[in-house]
Design a protein around this motif. Structure first.
Motif, PDB file in Angstrom:
ATOM      1  N   THR A   6       0.838  -1.192   0.000  1.00 16.88           N
ATOM      2  CA  THR A   6       0.000   0.000   0.000  1.00 16.88           C
ATOM      3  C   THR A   6       0.875   1.245   0.000  1.00 16.88           C
ATOM      4  O   THR A   6       1.548   1.549   0.979  1.00 16.88           O
ATOM      5  CB  THR A   6      -0.934  -0.001   1.220  1.00 16.88           C
ATOM      6  N   CYS A   7       0.866   1.944  -1.127  1.00 22.02           N
ATOM      7  CA  CYS A   7       1.609   3.199  -1.255  1.00 22.02           C
ATOM      8  C   CYS A   7       0.757   4.309  -0.648  1.00 22.02           C
ATOM      9  O   CYS A   7      -0.448   4.356  -0.890  1.00 22.02           O
ATOM     10  CB  CYS A   7       1.897   3.471  -2.729  1.00 22.02           C
ATOM     11  N   PRO A   8       1.360   5.203   0.135  1.00 22.86           N
ATOM     12  CA  PRO A   8       0.552   6.268   0.750  1.00 22.86           C
ATOM     13  C   PRO A   8      -0.060   7.209  -0.288  1.00 22.86           C
ATOM     14  O   PRO A   8      -1.060   7.856  -0.022  1.00 22.86           O
ATOM     15  CB  PRO A   8       1.555   7.010   1.637  1.00 22.86           C
ATOM     16  N   ILE A   9       0.538   7.265  -1.473  1.00 20.37           N
ATOM     17  CA  ILE A   9       0.002   8.146  -2.515  1.00 20.37           C
ATOM     18  C   ILE A   9      -0.981   7.384  -3.405  1.00 20.37           C
ATOM     19  O   ILE A   9      -2.060   7.847  -3.722  1.00 20.37           O
ATOM     20  CB  ILE A   9       1.139   8.710  -3.395  1.00 20.37           C
ATOM     21  N   CYS A  10      -0.576   6.179  -3.837  1.00 15.25           N
ATOM     22  CA  CYS A  10      -1.309   5.481  -4.898  1.00 15.25           C
ATOM     23  C   CYS A  10      -2.227   4.375  -4.382  1.00 15.25           C
ATOM     24  O   CYS A  10      -2.977   3.798  -5.164  1.00 15.25           O
ATOM     25  CB  CYS A  10      -0.328   4.873  -5.893  1.00 15.25           C
ATOM     26  N   GLY A  11      -2.148   4.022  -3.107  1.00 18.82           N
ATOM     27  CA  GLY A  11      -2.995   2.946  -2.605  1.00 18.82           C
ATOM     28  C   GLY A  11      -2.380   1.588  -2.840  1.00 18.82           C
ATOM     29  O   GLY A  11      -1.202   1.480  -3.195  1.00 18.82           O
ATOM     30  N   TYR A  58      10.035   1.694  -2.205  1.00  8.19           N
ATOM     31  CA  TYR A  58      10.082   2.810  -3.159  1.00  8.19           C
ATOM     32  C   TYR A  58       9.132   2.504  -4.305  1.00  8.19           C
ATOM     33  O   TYR A  58       9.223   1.434  -4.925  1.00  8.19           O
ATOM     34  CB  TYR A  58      11.507   2.963  -3.684  1.00  8.19           C
ATOM     35  N   HIS A  59       8.238   3.418  -4.599  1.00  8.09           N
ATOM     36  CA  HIS A  59       7.274   3.182  -5.674  1.00  8.09           C
ATOM     37  C   HIS A  59       7.894   3.603  -7.013  1.00  8.09           C
ATOM     38  O   HIS A  59       7.615   4.664  -7.537  1.00  8.09           O
ATOM     39  CB  HIS A  59       5.981   3.940  -5.399  1.00  8.09           C
ATOM     40  N   ARG A  60       8.730   2.711  -7.541  1.00 11.17           N
ATOM     41  CA  ARG A  60       9.522   3.111  -8.702  1.00 11.17           C
ATOM     42  C   ARG A  60       8.690   3.141  -9.977  1.00 11.17           C
ATOM     43  O   ARG A  60       8.938   3.939 -10.858  1.00 11.17           O
ATOM     44  CB  ARG A  60      10.725   2.188  -8.880  1.00 11.17           C
ATOM     45  N   GLY A  62       5.710   4.061 -10.131  1.00 13.00           N
ATOM     46  CA  GLY A  62       4.540   4.823  -9.730  1.00 13.00           C
ATOM     47  C   GLY A  62       4.947   6.236  -9.377  1.00 13.00           C
ATOM     48  O   GLY A  62       5.614   6.913 -10.156  1.00 13.00           O
ATOM     49  N   CYS A  63       4.632   6.655  -8.167  1.00 14.58           N
ATOM     50  CA  CYS A  63       4.768   8.053  -7.812  1.00 14.58           C
ATOM     51  C   CYS A  63       6.176   8.424  -7.361  1.00 14.58           C
ATOM     52  O   CYS A  63       6.464   9.586  -7.161  1.00 14.58           O
ATOM     53  CB  CYS A  63       3.777   8.372  -6.703  1.00 14.58           C
ATOM     54  N   GLY A  64       7.059   7.428  -7.156  1.00 17.43           N
ATOM     55  CA  GLY A  64       8.427   7.752  -6.768  1.00 17.43           C
ATOM     56  C   GLY A  64       8.577   8.166  -5.317  1.00 17.43           C
ATOM     57  O   GLY A  64       9.440   8.970  -4.985  1.00 17.43           O
TER      58      GLY A  64
HETATM   59 ZN   LIG Z   1       2.853   5.509  -5.260  1.00 18.45          ZN
END
Ligand SMILES: [Zn+2]
Lengths: 88, 972
Positions: A6-11, A58-60, A62-64
């Motif tokens: 679960t990414c804090p930005i993208c879910g 690291y959401h590579r 995705g949002c970085g």
């Molecule tokens: Zn993300």
């Protein structure tokens, strides 16, 4: 094996989109009195204990963003940050 | 062979012939045939020979449960004929049979089976140890099936998809389709996997009627039509599931899209809920020669006729233990097969209507009887039946023996998902005793056989999956539970394994040629757990993945009294549930690469392009591997390098300078607007990670370059090392937005001045200066750097204008002898100047100090907590490190040492990083990383090269740089 993170930005997203950043060892200790051994431990040593650990991802693809999650390493399932298991 | 052409259940198009080759024969099948059914229709009965004893093997099942029908198709070995759809022009051949399956020279192995007890290889050949190497080639030859040439290229295209789903349903039978529809009705996205080429499972081919009087195949087809019409259901046909993992991850592969039998697609689904509706396979009855060609499962015989229009035999004997067997006997009789007798393991509990139907057709039904032996050398010609307890025997001539003891629920996906199985005496199944959250089971694998009960159990599972997703389905679930309670429950199943009175040649596992006797031998050795017996006696470890012995092994072990706790225990299921080509996992090799904006120009100029990481770059522009002309042009006139692959980034925001101070070793607080600053990044070990140039382009706005190979990870790395700081900055990767031209040589300024109005004189634009100006109105960021050791300008140009600016410079320098140069020339030029390339003059362990760049480190900026700072402090005077030195050969006429050659005395003391012939100095020069004891000027280095035969080359550590030590030419 792949799992969901679960990414804090993208879910929640497929684990393939992320890069593992290791166990959370907290911010860098004060370098002033640091011995080479202590520094090496901070940089390279990990606990690798089975169970719930706080770790960096690291959401590579995705949002970085770098962020932490709690994951049970025996099930690859995320654990809510406020769950009792997250207390080390 | 004449097909039954008018059955409503056919899946073939009898009017669409497909010709193929089988060995030397030209045969014909029809559209819809599998390789197996096409061969069978052409009279092929012996498909191959078994692994160990080379026994003839034939069509036994139709879903790839055993290795019986593995063939070579179009050069691909071990293709399962049962699950591969026939394509026009296929070349099929048999395996493991010399010269062919009907007459196999190794058939004598069967007579030697007594000499190979269970665990034969383990027990006999490993002691004494010296025998083992002698045995290995023999075992390899005997154990392998199929041959593959070393240069074999697998045909077919392989891709992969990762669909997301709310519900993943495994198995598109009646239960699976009902579950999928229940979830789709709630608007959930459903992925439905079916291993067969069409949906319908155990009911789609059967003419019997459900309790509402409608034929099974009609009801099932209606369900399938609803599934295929639903926009919420994505149905993958011909797609067996490989594995199920935690958190709803299901992997599958879709095989062969006609007419391409080897196109495969790997599918990985993440679903919120999983429904397993995988049904049952048939549990084989064990008796002597139970795998003779002509013996087949009830479903196999029935489907051959109903689905493919092929009569499985002329005269049949049945020995079964379930109603599906009786149903097949009745239906095959009606289709024209003579049924000599039906032996039924059960004494009671038979379906009344089927018993009556048998009686009406005057088919003798022998209750409590079973087959004990199949006769016939290559195929069944006769069978022996025996009454209860093995008494009363009778022998009947036949060419087909339908034998099936019961069912084995296909629980593999469930156990992989984490379900625990427990033996259920009523059904004779291992049933899930507990299911993990969001995993549901439905249909025949729960023991239900009634159409309506199967459908309702599927619907219930689907509703439960909907409920999982947060949509309340309590009421509907309650209704389904009530409805299910009013329908027939799980059917009682037989636990018969071994027909009474059978002997030694009853095969429990076809793939590994394991008999009941082998299992007995393992138990005699003290093995009592099926999982261990499976290993020792090789039962269920072959390509069928335990499909044949599945339940028989635990039941047999249990009935032999060996189970330690008195309960049958299942063996462990592992991925892949279905054998899969490795090529399917490997997928398509996508070679992704990048071209610079100047790629076409570089090629047109004669550039020899090379792959470097993701990039195509020009190594040189002539035949000359040393690029002499290019080097001399830069040293004496002017040259241009396409350096567009450099990483280029913008970093901005109130905290941007803090970030730069963190990641660069230098002090970034004072980067003036007109200067370029060279610096390096070190990792936490103080080791060199990158170097580059930083310029300030505005308030809190910076532009910096990284080496080519670092561009991809720079943003991630910088964000990692600032992750605790909550700093306000943005970073943008401009690598592909800008191209870079390095204009270098004593005439570089003359050329540049001709294309711009800006003053680029030495006074107006000095060494290490940074300027922004226009070339034909194109904004250019220019840095005066000196990587190659001459007056040079690094011009950063918007990518889309690169070709224009390059051509302008080329034209402007024509009279001055301007020419492009490549990486080889650059490498020699910068080597003469001793400028390092990260990765060439550094490796994982090389610190900033080691390469002599310690002066870049600003040690008095503790505020910055520079990444490498602590380690740089600790390693600054560390002894025993490898240091970068320059060297010349003791004999200047000596041949050039190769990059990577080791430097030795009594041990390895370092290695040559780069060595090139210097046209400027007219002798070889090089850079090496050597033990600090050898790093002093004048030290002698002994260089060992592969193949030097002990003749070491001598080199001497010399002062650096080799060229223009005062740096005057950079400042011209
Ligand atoms: Zn993300």
């Amino acid at each position: 094996m792949a799992f969901t993170i679960t990414c804090p930005i993208c879910g929640p997203r497929s684990g393939y989109e992320f890069r593992y950043g290791g166990e959370d060892k907290g911010p860098r200790p004060d370098p002033a009195q640091m011995t080479p051994e202590a520094w090496c431990d901070y940089v390279h040593m990990t606990d690798s204990r089975p169970g719930v650990q706080k770790e960096w991802w690291y959401h590579r693809a995705g949002c970085g963003t770098w962020f932490t999650i709690y994951r049970d390493t025996t099930t690859n399932l995320e654990v809510a940050p406020d769950s009792p298991e997250t207390v080390a | 062979m004449i097909r039954l052409n008018h059955l409503p259940t056919l899946r073939i198009k009898p009017g669409a012939p497909r010709s193929f080759r089988y060995g030397r024969r030209r045969l014909q099948g029809v559209d819809g045939d599998t390789v197996a059914t096409a061969l069978f229709a052409n009279g092929v009965r012996v498909f191959g020979r078994s692994l160990k004893y080379h026994r003839p093997r034939g069509l036994y099942s139709l879903d790839g449960e055993s290795s019986n029908t593995l063939v070579n198709v179009d050069g691909v070995p071990n293709v399962c004929a049962e699950t591969t759809l026939l394509a026009e022009g296929m070349r099929v051949s048999s395996q493991n049979a010399f010269p062919g399956p009907d007459f196999d020279l190794l058939g004598f192995m069967d007579a030697l089976s007594w000499a190979m007890p269970a665990g034969f290889y383990y027990r006999v050949l490993h002691k004494p140890a010296r025998l083992w190497p002698l045995a290995v080639p023999f075992i390899r030859k005997m154990a392998g099936v199929g041959t593959l040439s070393a240069d074999f290229q697998a045909p077919g295209r392989r891709d992969e998809i990762y669909p997301a789903a709310d519900v993943c349903v495994i198995g598109a039978g009646v239960a699976g389709m009902s579950a999928a529809l229940a979830a789709a009705e709630a608007g959930l996205r459903v992925v439905l996997f079916e291993s067969r080429p069409w949906p319908g499972g155990a009911f789609e081919y059967r003419p019997g009627t459900a309790r509402d009087g409608v034929a099974y195949y009609r009801k099932t087809a209606e369900l399938a039509a609803a599934v295929q019409a639903s926009p919420h259901i994505r149905l993958f046909l011909n797609a067996p599931v490989i594995g199920v993992y935690s958190d709803g991850l299901v992997t599958a592969f879709q095989r062969g899209r006609p007419p391409h039998p080897f196109d495969e697609r790997y599918i990985e689904v993440r679903a919120a809920s999983v429904v397993a509706a995988t049904g049952c396979s048939e549990r084989p009855l064990l008796f002597d020669h139970n795998e003779r060609p002509g013996v087949m499962q009830a479903g196999c015989a029935h489907r051959l006729a109903r689905t493919w229009g092929i009569l499985p035999g002329r005269t049949a004997v049945f020995s079964v233990g379930h109603d599906l067997g009786l149903e097949a006997a009745v239906d095959l009789f009606d289709l024209g097969v003579e049924i000599a007798a039906v032996a039924e393991l059960r004494q009671d509990g038979l379906d009344r209507a089927l018993v009556d139907a048998l009686a009406q057709r005057r088919i003798p039904l022998l209750r409590g009887w079973s087959v004990t032996k199949a006769h016939g050398r290559h195929r069944v010609t006769r069978v022996t039946l025996a009454g209860p307890n093995g008494r009363f025997r009778k022998t009947i001539d036949c060419d087909l023996l339908v034998a099936s003891a019961g069912f084995t629920p296909v629980t593999g996906p469930l156990t992989l998902a984490g379900a625990r199985l427990a033996f259920d005496a009523h059904t004779g199944f291992f049933l899930p005793a507990s299911l993990p959250p969001r995993v549901h089971a439905a249909g025949r694998l729960t023991g239900r056989q009634d159409w309506h009960a199967v459908a309702v159990s599927g619907r219930l599972a689907g509703l439960s999956a909907v409920h999982d997703s947060g949509i309340d389905r309590t009421a509907a679930i309650g209704e389904s539970i009530d409805e299910l309670a009013s329908l027939p429950g799980p059917a009682r199943g037989t636990q018969f394994v071994l027909a009474p009175g059978s002997g030694k040649k009853a095969f429990i596992c076809f793939d590994e040629d394991a008999t009941v006797k082998n299992v007995d031998q393992a138990m005699d050795k003290g093995f009592d757990v099926p999982e261990l017996i499976k290993r020792f006696a090789s039962v269920g470890t072959g390509p069928g993945q335990g499909g044949i012995p599945g339940h028989n092994l635990p039941l047999y072990v249990h009935q032999s009294g060996a189970s330690p706790d008195g309960h049958p225990r299942p063996t462990t299921v592992r991925v892949p549930l279905t054998p899969t080509f490795l090529a399917t996992y490997a997928g398509t090799r996508l070679d992704m690469s990048k071209r610079t904006p100047l790629h076409a120009l570089q090629v047109a100029d004669g550039g020899r392009m090379e792959r470097l990481g993701v990039w195509h770059r020009a190594r040189r522009f002539s035949e000359d591997e040393r690029s002499r002309e290019e080097i001399l042009a830069v040293r004496t006139a002017v040259g241009m390098l396409d350096a567009s692959t450099l990483g280029k980034f913008r970093i901005f925001g109130p905290d941007a300078v803090k970030v730069l101070d963190r990641v660069y070793v230098g002090d970034m607080t004072r980067v003036p607007r007109t200067r370029a600053k060279y610096s390096a990044m070190c990792n936490e070990d103080g080791c060199l990670a990158d170097d580059g140039v930083i310029v300030c382009t505005g308030d809190n706005d910076y532009y910096f370059t990284t080496s080519t190979g670092r561009a991809g990870m720079t943003v991630e790395w910088i964000r990692y090392h600032t992750r605790f700081d909550d700093w306000d900055f943005g970073i943008v990767n401009l690598t592909d937005a800008y191209g870079v031209i390095n204009l270098a040589g004593p005439e570089a300024r003359t050329v540049l001045q001709r294309v711009t109005d800006a003053d680029v004189s030495n006074e107006a634009f000095p060494y290490m200066g940074y300027r922004e100006f226009a070339v034909d109105e194109i904004p250019v960021r220019a840095m005066r750097l000196g990587f190659v050791g001459e007056l040079s300008f690094e011009l950063h140009v918007p990518a889309s204008w690169m070709v224009h600016v390059w051509n302008r410079l080329m034209a402007a320098g024509g009279d001055l002898g301007i020419r492009p140069f490549g990486l080889e020339a650059q490498n020699t030029l910068r080597l003469e100047k001793c400028h390092v390339i990260i990765g060439s003059e550094s490796e994982q362990r090389t610190t900033l100090h080691d390469v002599g760049l310690g002066f870049l480190w600003h040690r008095d900026k503790p505020w910055a907590k520079t990444v490498g700072d602590t380690a740089l402090r600790q390693t600054e005077h560390q002894p025993g490190r490898l240091k970068l030195v320059g060297f010349r050969m003791a004999d200047p006429t000596a041949p050039l040492p190769g990059d990577g050659s080791v430097i030795v005395d009594r041990r390895i003391r370092g290695y040559v990083c780069t060595a090139r012939y210097s046209f400027t100095l007219k002798e070889p020069v090089g850079l090496a990383l050597v033990d600090d004891a050898l790093s002093a000027e004048g030290s002698s280095l002994a260089i060992h090269e592969d193949g030097c035969g002990g003749r070491l080359a001598r080199a001497v550590v010399t002062e650096t740089p080799f060229y223009d030590p005062e740096g005057l030419r950079l400042r011209m």
